[in-house]
Motif scaffolding. Structure first.
Motif, PDB file in Angstrom:
ATOM      1  N   LEU A  14     101.217  90.338 -35.824  1.00  0.00           N
ATOM      2  CA  LEU A  14     102.623  90.520 -35.450  1.00  0.00           C
ATOM      3  C   LEU A  14     103.297  89.167 -35.640  1.00  0.00           C
ATOM      4  CD1 LEU A  14     102.231  92.587 -32.170  1.00  0.00           C
ATOM      5  CD2 LEU A  14     102.802  93.435 -34.448  1.00  0.00           C
ATOM      6  N   ASP A  15     104.275  89.088 -36.510  1.00  0.00           N
ATOM      7  CA  ASP A  15     104.956  87.832 -36.829  1.00  0.00           C
ATOM      8  C   ASP A  15     106.452  88.107 -36.766  1.00  0.00           C
ATOM      9  OD1 ASP A  15     105.757  85.371 -37.763  1.00  0.00           O
ATOM     10  OD2 ASP A  15     104.679  85.500 -39.664  1.00  0.00           O
ATOM     11  N   GLN A  16     107.149  87.453 -35.826  1.00  0.00           N
ATOM     12  CA  GLN A  16     108.561  87.759 -35.631  1.00  0.00           C
ATOM     13  C   GLN A  16     109.339  86.524 -35.202  1.00  0.00           C
ATOM     14  OE1 GLN A  16     107.923  90.880 -32.845  1.00  0.00           O
ATOM     15  NE2 GLN A  16     107.771  89.542 -31.100  1.00  0.00           N
ATOM     16  N   PRO A  17     110.643  86.529 -35.474  1.00  0.00           N
ATOM     17  CA  PRO A  17     111.484  85.429 -34.991  1.00  0.00           C
ATOM     18  C   PRO A  17     111.614  85.508 -33.480  1.00  0.00           C
ATOM     19  CG  PRO A  17     112.803  87.083 -36.131  1.00  0.00           C
ATOM     20  CD  PRO A  17     111.381  87.516 -36.246  1.00  0.00           C
ATOM     21  N   ALA A  18     111.834  84.350 -32.857  1.00  0.00           N
ATOM     22  CA  ALA A  18     111.954  84.294 -31.396  1.00  0.00           C
ATOM     23  C   ALA A  18     112.795  83.083 -31.023  1.00  0.00           C
ATOM     24  CB  ALA A  18     110.571  84.198 -30.771  1.00  0.00           C
ATOM     25  N   PHE A  19     112.960  82.869 -29.728  1.00  0.00           N
ATOM     26  CA  PHE A  19     113.644  81.684 -29.216  1.00  0.00           C
ATOM     27  C   PHE A  19     112.727  80.981 -28.234  1.00  0.00           C
ATOM     28  CE2 PHE A  19     117.145  84.436 -30.495  1.00  0.00           C
ATOM     29  CZ  PHE A  19     117.889  83.549 -31.260  1.00  0.00           C
ATOM     30  N   ALA A  20     112.730  79.659 -28.278  1.00  0.00           N
ATOM     31  CA  ALA A  20     111.968  78.859 -27.323  1.00  0.00           C
ATOM     32  C   ALA A  20     112.745  78.807 -26.010  1.00  0.00           C
ATOM     33  CB  ALA A  20     111.744  77.459 -27.879  1.00  0.00           C
ATOM     34  N   ALA A  21     112.133  78.260 -24.975  1.00  0.00           N
ATOM     35  CA  ALA A  21     112.766  78.181 -23.658  1.00  0.00           C
ATOM     36  C   ALA A  21     114.071  77.384 -23.688  1.00  0.00           C
ATOM     37  CB  ALA A  21     111.804  77.558 -22.655  1.00  0.00           C
ATOM     38  N   PRO A  72     102.893  74.033 -29.757  1.00  0.00           N
ATOM     39  CA  PRO A  72     103.250  75.435 -29.524  1.00  0.00           C
ATOM     40  C   PRO A  72     102.850  75.892 -28.133  1.00  0.00           C
ATOM     41  CG  PRO A  72     101.248  75.317 -30.806  1.00  0.00           C
ATOM     42  CD  PRO A  72     101.738  73.898 -30.641  1.00  0.00           C
ATOM     43  N   ALA A  73     103.529  76.918 -27.673  1.00  0.00           N
ATOM     44  CA  ALA A  73     103.103  77.589 -26.437  1.00  0.00           C
ATOM     45  C   ALA A  73     102.009  78.570 -26.840  1.00  0.00           C
ATOM     46  CB  ALA A  73     104.278  78.320 -25.800  1.00  0.00           C
ATOM     47  N   LEU A  74     100.876  78.517 -26.144  1.00  0.00           N
ATOM     48  CA  LEU A  74      99.730  79.355 -26.469  1.00  0.00           C
ATOM     49  C   LEU A  74      99.345  80.209 -25.263  1.00  0.00           C
ATOM     50  CD1 LEU A  74      97.530  76.523 -28.014  1.00  0.00           C
ATOM     51  CD2 LEU A  74      98.776  78.254 -29.296  1.00  0.00           C
ATOM     52  N   THR A  75      99.093  81.484 -25.490  1.00  0.00           N
ATOM     53  CA  THR A  75      98.571  82.357 -24.444  1.00  0.00           C
ATOM     54  C   THR A  75      97.495  83.250 -25.053  1.00  0.00           C
ATOM     55  OG1 THR A  75     100.201  84.113 -24.820  1.00  0.00           O
ATOM     56  CG2 THR A  75     100.761  82.433 -23.182  1.00  0.00           C
ATOM     57  N   ALA A  76      96.553  83.685 -24.224  1.00  0.00           N
ATOM     58  CA  ALA A  76      95.493  84.560 -24.729  1.00  0.00           C
ATOM     59  C   ALA A  76      94.983  85.452 -23.617  1.00  0.00           C
ATOM     60  CB  ALA A  76      94.345  83.727 -25.295  1.00  0.00           C
ATOM     61  N   TYR A 132      90.958  91.203 -28.045  1.00  0.00           N
ATOM     62  CA  TYR A 132      91.632  89.934 -27.795  1.00  0.00           C
ATOM     63  C   TYR A 132      93.077  89.977 -28.273  1.00  0.00           C
ATOM     64  CZ  TYR A 132      91.276  88.663 -32.766  1.00  0.00           C
ATOM     65  OH  TYR A 132      91.397  88.645 -34.130  1.00  0.00           O
ATOM     66  N   ARG A 133      93.892  89.158 -27.646  1.00  0.00           N
ATOM     67  CA  ARG A 133      95.277  88.940 -28.096  1.00  0.00           C
ATOM     68  C   ARG A 133      95.571  87.461 -27.854  1.00  0.00           C
ATOM     69  NH1 ARG A 133      99.375  93.057 -26.195  1.00  0.00           N
ATOM     70  NH2 ARG A 133      98.648  92.389 -24.162  1.00  0.00           N
ATOM     71  N   LEU A 134      95.967  86.771 -28.917  1.00  0.00           N
ATOM     72  CA  LEU A 134      96.291  85.346 -28.850  1.00  0.00           C
ATOM     73  C   LEU A 134      97.694  85.180 -29.417  1.00  0.00           C
ATOM     74  CD1 LEU A 134      93.969  82.463 -29.977  1.00  0.00           C
ATOM     75  CD2 LEU A 134      96.396  82.417 -30.373  1.00  0.00           C
ATOM     76  N   THR A 135      98.601  84.633 -28.617  1.00  0.00           N
ATOM     77  CA  THR A 135     100.001  84.493 -29.028  1.00  0.00           C
ATOM     78  C   THR A 135     100.348  83.027 -29.172  1.00  0.00           C
ATOM     79  OG1 THR A 135     100.545  86.551 -27.893  1.00  0.00           O
ATOM     80  CG2 THR A 135     102.378  85.100 -28.435  1.00  0.00           C
ATOM     81  N   VAL A 136     101.031  82.701 -30.278  1.00  0.00           N
ATOM     82  CA  VAL A 136     101.450  81.335 -30.585  1.00  0.00           C
ATOM     83  C   VAL A 136     102.969  81.340 -30.775  1.00  0.00           C
ATOM     84  CG1 VAL A 136     101.221  79.405 -32.197  1.00  0.00           C
ATOM     85  CG2 VAL A 136      99.253  80.904 -31.767  1.00  0.00           C
ATOM     86  N   LEU A 137     103.675  80.547 -29.967  1.00  0.00           N
ATOM     87  CA  LEU A 137     105.126  80.387 -30.099  1.00  0.00           C
ATOM     88  C   LEU A 137     105.381  78.969 -30.597  1.00  0.00           C
ATOM     89  CD1 LEU A 137     108.028  81.519 -29.575  1.00  0.00           C
ATOM     90  CD2 LEU A 137     107.890  80.364 -27.363  1.00  0.00           C
ATOM     91  N   THR A 138     105.911  78.856 -31.812  1.00  0.00           N
ATOM     92  CA  THR A 138     106.140  77.560 -32.433  1.00  0.00           C
ATOM     93  C   THR A 138     107.629  77.364 -32.701  1.00  0.00           C
ATOM     94  OG1 THR A 138     104.027  77.823 -33.565  1.00  0.00           O
ATOM     95  CG2 THR A 138     105.449  76.075 -34.358  1.00  0.00           C
ATOM     96  N   VAL A 139     108.181  76.235 -32.234  1.00  0.00           N
ATOM     97  CA  VAL A 139     109.579  75.898 -32.507  1.00  0.00           C
ATOM     98  C   VAL A 139     109.690  75.546 -33.987  1.00  0.00           C
ATOM     99  CG1 VAL A 139     111.458  74.292 -32.000  1.00  0.00           C
ATOM    100  CG2 VAL A 139     109.993  75.126 -30.159  1.00  0.00           C
ATOM    101  N   LEU A 140     110.703  76.100 -34.658  1.00  0.00           N
ATOM    102  CA  LEU A 140     110.901  75.821 -36.079  1.00  0.00           C
ATOM    103  C   LEU A 140     111.454  74.405 -36.260  1.00  0.00           C
ATOM    104  CD1 LEU A 140     112.353  79.260 -37.172  1.00  0.00           C
ATOM    105  CD2 LEU A 140     110.016  78.426 -37.414  1.00  0.00           C
ATOM    106  N   PRO A 141     111.017  73.692 -37.288  1.00  0.00           N
ATOM    107  CA  PRO A 141     111.479  72.318 -37.508  1.00  0.00           C
ATOM    108  C   PRO A 141     113.005  72.245 -37.648  1.00  0.00           C
ATOM    109  CG  PRO A 141     109.701  72.884 -39.033  1.00  0.00           C
ATOM    110  CD  PRO A 141     110.097  74.138 -38.321  1.00  0.00           C
ATOM    111  N   GLY A 142     113.567  71.211 -37.023  1.00  0.00           N
ATOM    112  CA  GLY A 142     115.004  70.961 -37.157  1.00  0.00           C
ATOM    113  C   GLY A 142     115.888  71.876 -36.336  1.00  0.00           C
TER     114      GLY A 142
END
Length: 148
Positions: A14-21, A72-76, A132-142
């Protein structure tokens, strides 16, 4: 009798756009699938009130590398999917996973990259399938709105 990680089968990413905190643009990737846990021997030794614990870890087979220095924010999570029973279950003492953690593991060949690494303790005395489910939230550069 001990348990061992026999294989990891990924489900579709699952790969989708998101917003950081902080409101900046980010990318959310969720890796998931099945973990097959097997026995090292065919003998099951039952000990009343005890459950075997076997530490296990892996990088999801479909994981993408993350630039070193990114935070990145990581959860599992790891849950029981199926218990593979053979013969009598009158001495069944439980199964599942505990102590689930996720961290970034440096790439062994290129220090510019690291990988999401899932670790847990498999619990039980019988073969099983965990999910298992591992989620990675990465802020896009710039895109960070943080003030220097």
């Amino acid at each position: 009798m001990s348990l061992r990680l026999a294989g990891v089968t990924p489900s579709p990413l699952l790969d989708q756009p998101a917003f950081a905190a902080d409101g900046s643009s980010a990318r959310l990737r969720t890796y998931s699938g099945d973990i097959t846990i097997a026995q090292d021997s065919g003998v099951i030794i039952y000990r009343s009130g005890q459950v075997d614990v076997a530490p296990m870890s892996f990088v999801p087979p479909d994981a993408e590398a993350i630039a070193t220095g990114a935070e990145p924010a990581l959860t599992a999570e790891v849950t029981i999917g199926q218990i593979l029973t053979t013969g009598s279950v009158e001495h069944f003492s439980g199964a599942g996973a505990a102590g689930v953690t996720v961290a970034l593991q440096p790439d062994q060949n290129d220090t510019a990259w690291c990988w999401p690494h899932l670790a847990f303790q498999a619990l039980g005395t019988r073969p099983m399938v965990l999910r298992y489910r591992l989620t990675v939230l990465t802020v896009l550069p710039g895109t960070s709105d943080e003030v220097p």
